[in-house]
Structures are given as C-alpha cells and as structure tokens.
Design a protein around this motif. Structure first.
Motif, PDB file in Angstrom:
ATOM      1  N   ASP A 132       1.317 -13.060 -20.580  1.00 18.73           N
ATOM      2  CA  ASP A 132       0.789 -13.021 -19.495  1.00 18.73           C
ATOM      3  C   ASP A 132       2.128 -14.226 -19.240  1.00 18.73           C
ATOM      4  O   ASP A 132       2.137 -15.935 -19.553  1.00 18.73           O
ATOM      5  CB  ASP A 132       0.167 -13.282 -18.788  1.00 18.73           C
ATOM      6  CG  ASP A 132       0.259 -12.586 -17.433  1.00 18.73           C
ATOM      7  OD1 ASP A 132       1.599 -12.407 -17.175  1.00 18.73           O
ATOM      8  OD2 ASP A 132      -0.652 -12.700 -16.724  1.00 18.73           O
ATOM      9  N   SER A 134       4.253 -14.428 -16.739  1.00 21.52           N
ATOM     10  CA  SER A 134       4.019 -13.739 -15.613  1.00 21.52           C
ATOM     11  C   SER A 134       4.347 -14.704 -14.214  1.00 21.52           C
ATOM     12  O   SER A 134       3.556 -15.806 -14.582  1.00 21.52           O
ATOM     13  CB  SER A 134       3.360 -12.233 -15.285  1.00 21.52           C
ATOM     14  OG  SER A 134       2.229 -13.046 -14.850  1.00 21.52           O
ATOM     15  N   PHE A 137       0.507 -13.334  -8.631  1.00 21.59           N
ATOM     16  CA  PHE A 137      -0.486 -13.156  -8.834  1.00 21.59           C
ATOM     17  C   PHE A 137      -0.904 -11.583  -8.670  1.00 21.59           C
ATOM     18  O   PHE A 137      -1.900 -10.937  -9.676  1.00 21.59           O
ATOM     19  CB  PHE A 137      -1.073 -13.142  -7.925  1.00 21.59           C
ATOM     20  CG  PHE A 137      -0.951 -14.821  -7.612  1.00 21.59           C
ATOM     21  CD1 PHE A 137      -3.187 -15.920  -8.686  1.00 21.59           C
ATOM     22  CD2 PHE A 137      -0.429 -16.006  -6.884  1.00 21.59           C
ATOM     23  CE1 PHE A 137      -2.988 -16.704  -8.674  1.00 21.59           C
ATOM     24  CE2 PHE A 137      -0.830 -17.222  -7.180  1.00 21.59           C
ATOM     25  CZ  PHE A 137      -1.850 -17.730  -8.098  1.00 21.59           C
ATOM     26  N   THR A 139       1.015  -8.939 -10.289  1.00 17.01           N
ATOM     27  CA  THR A 139       1.617  -9.411 -12.111  1.00 17.01           C
ATOM     28  C   THR A 139       0.227  -9.444 -12.865  1.00 17.01           C
ATOM     29  O   THR A 139      -0.880  -8.237 -13.621  1.00 17.01           O
ATOM     30  CB  THR A 139       2.508  -9.742 -12.461  1.00 17.01           C
ATOM     31  OG1 THR A 139       3.434  -8.987 -11.855  1.00 17.01           O
ATOM     32  CG2 THR A 139       2.865  -9.303 -14.215  1.00 17.01           C
ATOM     33  N   ARG A 140      -0.415 -10.892 -12.147  1.00 20.33           N
ATOM     34  CA  ARG A 140      -1.433 -11.176 -13.448  1.00 20.33           C
ATOM     35  C   ARG A 140      -2.422 -10.401 -13.058  1.00 20.33           C
ATOM     36  O   ARG A 140      -3.636 -10.052 -14.673  1.00 20.33           O
ATOM     37  CB  ARG A 140      -1.641 -12.729 -12.909  1.00 20.33           C
ATOM     38  CG  ARG A 140      -0.739 -13.570 -13.547  1.00 20.33           C
ATOM     39  CD  ARG A 140      -0.935 -14.929 -13.026  1.00 20.33           C
ATOM     40  NE  ARG A 140      -0.219 -16.004 -12.775  1.00 20.33           N
ATOM     41  CZ  ARG A 140       0.567 -17.070 -11.978  1.00 20.33           C
ATOM     42  NH1 ARG A 140      -0.136 -16.999 -11.336  1.00 20.33           N
ATOM     43  NH2 ARG A 140       1.762 -17.753 -12.668  1.00 20.33           N
ATOM     44  N   TYR A 141      -3.103  -9.955 -12.079  1.00 24.78           N
ATOM     45  CA  TYR A 141      -4.747  -9.052 -11.831  1.00 24.78           C
ATOM     46  C   TYR A 141      -4.335  -7.576 -12.382  1.00 24.78           C
ATOM     47  O   TYR A 141      -5.030  -7.310 -12.908  1.00 24.78           O
ATOM     48  CB  TYR A 141      -4.651  -8.908 -10.538  1.00 24.78           C
ATOM     49  CG  TYR A 141      -5.157 -10.039  -9.940  1.00 24.78           C
ATOM     50  CD1 TYR A 141      -6.823 -10.512  -9.951  1.00 24.78           C
ATOM     51  CD2 TYR A 141      -4.581 -11.391  -9.897  1.00 24.78           C
ATOM     52  CE1 TYR A 141      -7.923 -11.138  -9.514  1.00 24.78           C
ATOM     53  CE2 TYR A 141      -5.419 -12.712  -9.182  1.00 24.78           C
ATOM     54  CZ  TYR A 141      -6.706 -12.728  -9.056  1.00 24.78           C
ATOM     55  OH  TYR A 141      -7.193 -13.396  -8.554  1.00 24.78           O
ATOM     56  N   SER A 156      -3.790 -15.751 -21.007  1.00 24.98           N
ATOM     57  CA  SER A 156      -3.020 -15.591 -19.805  1.00 24.98           C
ATOM     58  C   SER A 156      -2.742 -16.997 -19.683  1.00 24.98           C
ATOM     59  O   SER A 156      -3.567 -18.173 -20.034  1.00 24.98           O
ATOM     60  CB  SER A 156      -4.513 -15.230 -19.504  1.00 24.98           C
ATOM     61  OG  SER A 156      -3.665 -15.266 -17.384  1.00 24.98           O
ATOM     62  N   ALA A 158      -0.694 -19.966 -16.865  1.00 17.95           N
ATOM     63  CA  ALA A 158      -0.388 -20.044 -15.324  1.00 17.95           C
ATOM     64  C   ALA A 158      -0.040 -21.527 -15.752  1.00 17.95           C
ATOM     65  O   ALA A 158      -0.437 -22.690 -16.300  1.00 17.95           O
ATOM     66  CB  ALA A 158      -1.506 -20.340 -14.419  1.00 17.95           C
ATOM     67  N   TYR A 184     -10.907 -11.679 -16.330  1.00 16.11           N
ATOM     68  CA  TYR A 184      -9.964 -12.705 -15.109  1.00 16.11           C
ATOM     69  C   TYR A 184     -10.751 -12.597 -14.039  1.00 16.11           C
ATOM     70  O   TYR A 184     -10.398 -13.986 -13.151  1.00 16.11           O
ATOM     71  CB  TYR A 184      -8.729 -11.817 -15.339  1.00 16.11           C
ATOM     72  CG  TYR A 184      -7.448 -12.772 -14.316  1.00 16.11           C
ATOM     73  CD1 TYR A 184      -6.848 -14.153 -15.452  1.00 16.11           C
ATOM     74  CD2 TYR A 184      -6.710 -12.759 -13.252  1.00 16.11           C
ATOM     75  CE1 TYR A 184      -5.967 -14.697 -14.552  1.00 16.11           C
ATOM     76  CE2 TYR A 184      -5.851 -13.412 -12.710  1.00 16.11           C
ATOM     77  CZ  TYR A 184      -5.399 -14.347 -13.614  1.00 16.11           C
ATOM     78  OH  TYR A 184      -4.568 -15.180 -12.801  1.00 16.11           O
TER      79      TYR A 184
END
Length: 256
Positions: A132, A134, A137, A139-141, A156, A158, A184
């Motif tokens: 991930d 991206s 949020f 897209t992450r979820y 993942s 951030a 997540y």
C-alpha cells in the motif's frame, strides 16, 4: 507463497544477484522465489517509488503498479522514480520505463486506473503480495479489507510531515501461539474525520522521508517472499526523522 515450478537463473541473473546469492539466508533458492513472485504496488508516488525501485533491483519477477495520476513537477522532490522529462506522463508509464532501466529481467504490469470497489478484488487476486503506497484513508481501508478477503499479505505504510509508519498485515492467518493475527481495523478501527489530517500538498513532507519508509516496505516484501526474518505482523514500526528515532508498538486482534 505457494511453491511453483523452479525457474533457473540465467548466468546474467546469477551475476546480477551475486550479493543476494552468497547470503546464506537467501541463496539461490531465495533468489528463485523472488523471480517467481508477483507483487502489486498501489500507487507510484512517494512510497511506491522506492518500493518499485528496490524490488526491481532485487529481482522480483513481476511488479504490478496501479495509479491513475500523471507526473507533476511538484512530485519530483520525493517521487524519485520519475524524471523531469516525463512530467505530464502517466505515472505507471514513467515507473515502467524506470524499472526497465534498472532490471530488464522484471516484468511490469501497468494498471492506469484508480483502485475501486469494483476492480480491487480481481486485481489483488492476481498477485502474491500487495504493498500500500496510497495517500488516503478510503484506499487504505478498502485495500486492507480486500487483502483480508483474498488472503494476501499487505505491507501498509503512512507518512506525516517528518514521520512515518510501517506494518505488515496477515489477518487471515494465526501466529505461533494459534491466535489470529490483527487486521488493519484492529490497529485503526475507524478512519479519522474528513479534514482532520491534511494531505501532503497542504502540510508538506520531507522529501527523503518516503525513501526511508518505502525502503522498509520493500524489505518486508523481500522477507515475506524468501521466508527470512520476522515480518512486522502485529507490530507498528514508527520513524521520526527529526529525532532519528525508531519505535515499535505491538498490537493485537480485538476479541469478539
């Protein structure tokens, strides 16, 4: 990863990956696993850039990259896979050109589109591991939920202005004690309210920061493919660039 037919390394590949092959933990078998691997990188931006570059250099056989954006001049301060001459080009095309220059043995599957609920499951199912990169949020979820459904490991990450975080998610599996791995949503039950956290276009981001965090993501992918080390499952690795400090927070699956 499931075992597949062994694909011999060519003499050129043996020379290229010599420093991997002499590592006892990787060796020829580990390099062959890398060659057979299929990794999807979501986003060819700040995080995706170092992930794609290092996975390509390491010999991951097939790299999928999905992004619907085009290269802009303001990207170049941190998205080092792109070059000034390709400003205005689709990011997936720019990334594919850079990867070809790094390693001609790598196949690139470019997906010039936005990850969405109607295409995410089919796309994720084609790959062994997902990264991930991206910057939002939603897209992450969505990606975390789809990877859980498709039983695909998700690395993942951030970014903040001067800080970042990385974790590896395998909530479809159990740990050594038989307990389910956290998801997540165990780590972040709900997304923050809209507007609470400004985007990097508003808040800014230190240009080298995505390189640190993205390289950590690439390391996690290589560990997962080759089966070496201890992935960041159930652990959130935090990095503060201003204090040059790493911290690790453990988290668990929430009980029903």
């Amino acid at each position: 990863m499931t075992q597949q037919q062994i694909t011999p390394l060519t003499s050129s590949e043996i020379e290229r990956y010599a420093r991997h092959i002499i590592l006892g933990e990787v060796g020829g078998p580990g390099q062959q696993k890398l060659k057979r691997a299929r990794v999807l990188v979501v986003g060819a931006g700040g995080l995706g850039a170092p992930v794609l570059q290092y996975l390509a250099a390491s010999g991951v056989g097939t790299l999928g990259v999905i992004d619907d954006d085009r290269v802009s001049l303001s990207n170049l301060q941190r998205q080092i896979i792109h070059s000034t001459e390709l400003v205005g080009s689709p990011k997936v095309e720019s990334a594919a050109r850079a990867i070809a220059a790094i390693n001609p043995h790598v196949t690139v599957e470019a997906h010039e589109m936005r990850l969405a609920p109607d295409n995410s499951a089919d796309l994720v199912s084609r790959y062994h591991i997902v990264v991930d990169g991206s910057d939002n949020f939603d897209t992450r979820y969505m990606l975390a939920d789809v990877c859980l459904e498709q039983k695909r490991p998700l690395v993942s990450a951030a970014l903040g202005r001067f800080d970042g975080s990385v974790t590896t998610l395998m909530p479809y599996a159990v740990n050594a004690t038989g307990e389910p791995n956290p998801s997540y949503r165990d780590l972040f039950p709900t997304p923050p309210p809209p507007g609470l956290l400004p985007a990097c276009a508003e808040a800014g981001v230190l240009g080298v920061l995505p390189g640190v965090i993205g390289t950590l993501q690439a390391t996690e992918v290589i560990k997962l493919i080759t089966g070496i080390g201890e992935p960041l499952v159930g652990r959130l690795l935090l990095y503060d660039a201003l204090s040059s400090r790493f911290e690790t927070i453990k988290y668990r699956a929430r009980r029903p």
